[in-house]
Scaffold this motif. Structure first.
Motif, PDB file in Angstrom:
ATOM      1  N   GLY A   1      -5.373 -24.836  27.164  1.00 43.82           N
ATOM      2  CA  GLY A   1      -6.310 -24.416  26.134  1.00 43.82           C
ATOM      3  C   GLY A   1      -6.186 -25.402  24.976  1.00 43.82           C
ATOM      4  N   LEU A   2      -7.276 -25.588  24.228  1.00 46.12           N
ATOM      5  CA  LEU A   2      -7.302 -26.590  23.171  1.00 46.12           C
ATOM      6  C   LEU A   2      -6.166 -26.414  22.169  1.00 46.12           C
ATOM      7  CD1 LEU A   2      -8.598 -28.873  21.547  1.00 46.12           C
ATOM      8  CD2 LEU A   2     -10.094 -27.185  20.505  1.00 46.12           C
ATOM      9  N   ARG A   3      -6.076 -25.227  21.606  1.00 45.41           N
ATOM     10  CA  ARG A   3      -5.097 -25.011  20.542  1.00 45.41           C
ATOM     11  C   ARG A   3      -3.660 -24.985  21.053  1.00 45.41           C
ATOM     12  NH1 ARG A   3      -9.592 -23.490  16.769  1.00 45.41           N
ATOM     13  NH2 ARG A   3      -8.580 -23.306  14.746  1.00 45.41           N
ATOM     14  N   ASP A   4      -3.500 -24.449  22.247  1.00 47.73           N
ATOM     15  CA  ASP A   4      -2.187 -24.490  22.892  1.00 47.73           C
ATOM     16  C   ASP A   4      -1.694 -25.918  23.007  1.00 47.73           C
ATOM     17  OD1 ASP A   4      -1.561 -21.897  23.270  1.00 47.73           O
ATOM     18  OD2 ASP A   4      -2.032 -21.823  25.407  1.00 47.73           O
ATOM     19  N   LEU A   5      -2.582 -26.746  23.504  1.00 43.24           N
ATOM     20  CA  LEU A   5      -2.243 -28.148  23.731  1.00 43.24           C
ATOM     21  C   LEU A   5      -1.917 -28.843  22.413  1.00 43.24           C
ATOM     22  CD1 LEU A   5      -1.986 -30.544  25.604  1.00 43.24           C
ATOM     23  CD2 LEU A   5      -4.471 -30.789  25.595  1.00 43.24           C
ATOM     24  N   ALA A   6      -2.713 -28.555  21.384  1.00 43.92           N
ATOM     25  CA  ALA A   6      -2.493 -29.158  20.069  1.00 43.92           C
ATOM     26  C   ALA A   6      -1.119 -28.764  19.522  1.00 43.92           C
ATOM     27  CB  ALA A   6      -3.591 -28.727  19.117  1.00 43.92           C
TER      28      ALA A   6
ATOM     29  N   TYR B   1       1.488 -27.772  21.312  1.00 47.98           N
ATOM     30  CA  TYR B   1       2.505 -28.391  22.157  1.00 47.98           C
ATOM     31  C   TYR B   1       2.750 -29.838  21.745  1.00 47.98           C
ATOM     32  CZ  TYR B   1       4.467 -30.588  26.349  1.00 47.98           C
ATOM     33  OH  TYR B   1       5.228 -31.323  27.225  1.00 47.98           O
ATOM     34  N   LEU B   2       1.689 -30.545  21.399  1.00 48.27           N
ATOM     35  CA  LEU B   2       1.795 -31.955  21.068  1.00 48.27           C
ATOM     36  C   LEU B   2       2.042 -32.188  19.581  1.00 48.27           C
ATOM     37  CD1 LEU B   2      -1.213 -33.185  23.221  1.00 48.27           C
ATOM     38  CD2 LEU B   2       1.188 -33.736  23.658  1.00 48.27           C
ATOM     39  N   ASP B   3       2.036 -31.093  18.817  1.00 51.72           N
ATOM     40  CA  ASP B   3       2.203 -31.178  17.372  1.00 51.72           C
ATOM     41  C   ASP B   3       1.115 -32.073  16.759  1.00 51.72           C
ATOM     42  OD1 ASP B   3       3.429 -30.402  15.058  1.00 51.72           O
ATOM     43  OD2 ASP B   3       4.833 -32.088  15.029  1.00 51.72           O
ATOM     44  N   MET B   4      -0.098 -31.793  17.170  1.00 52.99           N
ATOM     45  CA  MET B   4      -1.238 -32.538  16.619  1.00 52.99           C
ATOM     46  C   MET B   4      -2.247 -31.535  16.046  1.00 52.99           C
ATOM     47  SD  MET B   4      -2.373 -35.362  19.438  1.00 52.99           S
ATOM     48  CE  MET B   4      -1.230 -36.455  20.268  1.00 52.99           C
ATOM     49  N   SER B   5      -3.125 -32.057  15.216  1.00 53.98           N
ATOM     50  CA  SER B   5      -4.212 -31.203  14.734  1.00 53.98           C
ATOM     51  C   SER B   5      -5.162 -30.901  15.890  1.00 53.98           C
ATOM     52  CB  SER B   5      -4.948 -31.923  13.620  1.00 53.98           C
ATOM     53  OG  SER B   5      -6.296 -31.506  13.574  1.00 53.98           O
TER      54      SER B   5
ATOM     55  N   TYR C   1      -8.972 -26.862  29.648  1.00 51.02           N
ATOM     56  CA  TYR C   1      -9.215 -28.239  30.082  1.00 51.02           C
ATOM     57  C   TYR C   1      -8.331 -28.605  31.282  1.00 51.02           C
ATOM     58  CZ  TYR C   1     -11.783 -28.915  25.716  1.00 51.02           C
ATOM     59  OH  TYR C   1     -12.682 -28.831  24.692  1.00 51.02           O
ATOM     60  N   GLU C   2      -8.915 -29.383  32.208  1.00 54.30           N
ATOM     61  CA  GLU C   2      -8.156 -29.853  33.373  1.00 54.30           C
ATOM     62  C   GLU C   2      -8.475 -31.319  33.634  1.00 54.30           C
ATOM     63  OE1 GLU C   2      -9.733 -27.280  36.308  1.00 54.30           O
ATOM     64  OE2 GLU C   2      -9.036 -25.491  35.259  1.00 54.30           O
ATOM     65  N   LEU C   3      -7.559 -31.984  34.306  1.00 56.12           N
ATOM     66  CA  LEU C   3      -7.810 -33.378  34.674  1.00 56.12           C
ATOM     67  C   LEU C   3      -8.964 -33.446  35.670  1.00 56.12           C
ATOM     68  CD1 LEU C   3      -4.261 -34.965  35.121  1.00 56.12           C
ATOM     69  CD2 LEU C   3      -5.727 -34.926  33.104  1.00 56.12           C
ATOM     70  N   GLY C   4      -9.785 -34.465  35.551  1.00 57.54           N
ATOM     71  CA  GLY C   4     -10.947 -34.626  36.421  1.00 57.54           C
ATOM     72  C   GLY C   4     -10.622 -35.386  37.699  1.00 57.54           C
ATOM     73  N   ILE C   5     -11.611 -35.376  38.589  1.00 61.15           N
ATOM     74  CA  ILE C   5     -11.425 -36.010  39.903  1.00 61.15           C
ATOM     75  C   ILE C   5     -11.239 -37.519  39.751  1.00 61.15           C
ATOM     76  CG2 ILE C   5     -12.413 -36.162  42.213  1.00 61.15           C
ATOM     77  CD1 ILE C   5     -14.233 -33.828  41.361  1.00 61.15           C
ATOM     78  N   LYS C   6     -11.656 -38.042  38.605  1.00 62.81           N
ATOM     79  CA  LYS C   6     -11.505 -39.469  38.322  1.00 62.81           C
ATOM     80  C   LYS C   6     -10.085 -39.963  38.590  1.00 62.81           C
ATOM     81  CE  LYS C   6     -13.930 -42.807  36.228  1.00 62.81           C
ATOM     82  NZ  LYS C   6     -15.323 -42.974  35.869  1.00 62.81           N
ATOM     83  N   PHE C   7      -9.118 -39.123  38.311  1.00 62.09           N
ATOM     84  CA  PHE C   7      -7.733 -39.546  38.494  1.00 62.09           C
ATOM     85  C   PHE C   7      -7.380 -39.696  39.965  1.00 62.09           C
ATOM     86  CE2 PHE C   7      -7.488 -38.126  34.118  1.00 62.09           C
ATOM     87  CZ  PHE C   7      -6.797 -39.175  33.571  1.00 62.09           C
ATOM     88  N   MET C   8      -8.077 -38.946  40.815  1.00 56.13           N
ATOM     89  CA  MET C   8      -7.858 -39.153  42.248  1.00 56.13           C
ATOM     90  C   MET C   8      -8.382 -40.531  42.643  1.00 56.13           C
ATOM     91  SD  MET C   8      -8.611 -35.425  43.935  1.00 56.13           S
ATOM     92  CE  MET C   8      -8.517 -36.081  45.597  1.00 56.13           C
ATOM     93  N   GLU C   9      -9.509 -40.898  42.040  1.00 61.43           N
ATOM     94  CA  GLU C   9     -10.073 -42.224  42.305  1.00 61.43           C
ATOM     95  C   GLU C   9      -9.112 -43.324  41.876  1.00 61.43           C
ATOM     96  OE1 GLU C   9     -14.167 -43.041  41.090  1.00 61.43           O
ATOM     97  OE2 GLU C   9     -14.292 -40.894  40.654  1.00 61.43           O
ATOM     98  N   LEU C  10      -8.678 -43.242  40.629  1.00 58.46           N
ATOM     99  CA  LEU C  10      -7.809 -44.293  40.089  1.00 58.46           C
ATOM    100  C   LEU C  10      -6.473 -44.320  40.818  1.00 58.46           C
ATOM    101  CD1 LEU C  10      -8.638 -43.953  36.302  1.00 58.46           C
ATOM    102  CD2 LEU C  10      -9.333 -45.768  37.847  1.00 58.46           C
ATOM    103  N   GLY C  11      -5.987 -43.130  41.166  1.00 52.34           N
ATOM    104  CA  GLY C  11      -4.756 -43.069  41.939  1.00 52.34           C
ATOM    105  C   GLY C  11      -4.924 -43.820  43.242  1.00 52.34           C
ATOM    106  N   ASN C  12      -6.109 -43.710  43.794  1.00 52.15           N
ATOM    107  CA  ASN C  12      -6.396 -44.398  45.044  1.00 52.15           C
ATOM    108  C   ASN C  12      -6.482 -45.907  44.872  1.00 52.15           C
ATOM    109  OD1 ASN C  12      -6.852 -42.614  47.426  1.00 52.15           O
ATOM    110  ND2 ASN C  12      -8.109 -44.412  47.927  1.00 52.15           N
TER     111      ASN C  12
END
Lengths: 262, 262
Positions: A24-29, A31-35, A61-72
């Motif tokens: 979630g947006l705010r959770d992530l913020a 966790y990362l200590d960011m605004s 939010y989730e990582l997109g399929i793009k990372f499968m491409e780049l991983g490949n």
DNA sequence: CTTTGTGGTTCGATTATAGAACCACTATTC
DNA sequence: GAATAGTGGTTCTATAATCGAACCACAAAG
């Protein structure tokens, strides 16, 4: 000099792991200590470019399929599947257990490729997992062949984190020396409960350690004795793997750790 | 609003493909029409974070192993290997040909997973390749089930690029209607020379098109007649695949295309 | 119906970025 | 061997993009 914005963006990516694949947006913020504003802006950019998707039901939010491409792209570039897969498959069939290729990457061990055994009870883990070099046969066998100063640094790190694998720094260094001399190592229930593994080190042409090749299986089947029987099969392919990996791993990758530590 | 810096950084990543997996700094800057200074700064940041490595021999930049990790996070998240692999394997064994799972992603078709046949002559392509939806059985079968307005936009795009698959817009629309009614499609030497494929569409619970499942092989073996024999095997698993993919593909992913087009 | 939580947006003060101009180096050309 | 054109890498400041407090609109909980 490096870019602060890009650096933040990559820290955000790093937060997405197998354990926490959606945020979630705010959770992530938090966790990362960011605004949350900046996290939102960066995530929007990722989304625009197809690198991240937002689940419309949960808004997470989730990582997109793009990372499968780049991983490949990386995998193709390394030619891992083409050259190494057949060898690992042969070992898996010859031993009846899963075969694991581990490499050293940035102070840690990384499971690069796993070919699973055909048996219904088998070692099965996900590729891409990292863990410190002082845990497990596949990792210790790597650590044993690193330069003393780097070894020392990594052992200290283990002691700081109270790793149960390390009693005293001295005894651990003696163990590493033994592993190096022996040229292989067997462990049981170290990285994973009830899982045993035999590992041999892999080197480049100049005898720098690159990673390790392991046979892993349930400890009731892969006993100390069984490991000794398996060892020749592993060793049979050692030079072959060394040769391929030397070609595949450019000096850049090999030196990555060293650069980081210097 | 989105971040210009991050956007540029991602454009840089996009330049790394299976065809061009390594780039010199100034080459890359020219290709992207950017100042080499900024490309350098961003690449340095990527390198710092382990996302990119610089080959110390050639000084060229390449994607780092990190992308294999993140690719794996996505794959685990989608549970592709766990659930879909066994089905595709069964089809590959049953038909003796390679099996291809294609999904629709951002106006294009994307090979998400390929399980290769055991035969020495077989269809073998790399996962992650994208191509327009008007080429090949696996893609046309998807296009046939998209809403008319999106179809129209994609066909126009094909005509602009002088795709040899399209004669006139009208005739192509008639073909798509036929494919939709028939529920499957066979092509030969379209996407790849001498490669033939039979494809069936895959849907979510609300009958939105998600992708397609194909059997692909050399055209001398996978003839029109052979395709008809194979069809029942494919269809046998259609509902099963629909069910799994519906769970696996969150609405976010499904709607991605629609959002982009609106 | 107030409180606390989401995700998302606005806008001016601040700060990181852009890019011309610069190294140091190598390879090629004449 | 001087000149040229190419690498990758760095410096510095005017300027443009970023940051983040404060703000929505909405949902769930008290």
């Amino acid at each position: 000099m490096s870019s602060k914005t890009v650096s933040k963006a990559l820290s955000i990516l790093d937060a997405f792991t197998a354990e926490t694949p959606s945020w979630g947006l705010r959770d992530l913020a938090r966790y990362l200590d960011m605004s949350h504003t900046i996290v939102h802006r960066i995530l929007s950019t990722f989304e625009e470019k197809g690198y991240v998707v937002q689940n419309t039901e949960t808004n997470k939010y989730e990582l997109g399929i793009k990372f499968m491409e780049l991983g490949n792209v990386v995998e193709e570039n390394l030619k891992i599947s083409e050259m190494i897969q057949p060898i690992m498959k042969r070992i898996a069939l010859g031993t009846g257990e899963s075969v694991v290729l581990t490499i050293i990457d940035n102070e840690e061990g990384l499971y690069l490729k796993i070919v699973e055994s055909e048996k219904s009870v088998r070692f099965s883990e996900s590729v891409g997992k990292r863990s410190p070099l002082y845990i497990g046969a596949s990792h210790k066998v790597i650590l044993a062949h690193l330069p003393p100063d780097i070894q020392s640094k990594i052992i200290d790190h283990g002691i700081e984190n109270k790793a149960r694998q390390i009693n005293t720094k001295e005894s651990f260094q003696v163990l590493l020396e033994f592993i190096k001399k022996q040229g292989w190592f067997y462990t049981s229930s170290e990285t994973f409960e009830e899982v045993a593994a035999v590992s041999i080190p892999l080197f480049d042409k100049k005898n720098n350690i690159l990673g390790s090749l392991s046979v892993a299986g349930p400890d009731y089947r892969l006993t100390d004795e069984q490991a000794k029987k398996i060892l020749p099969i592993l060793k049979e392919y050692q030079e072959n793997m060394n040769f391929i990996l030397s070609k595949v791993f450019f000096p850049s990758r090999r030196n990555y750790l060293m650069n980081k530590l210097s």
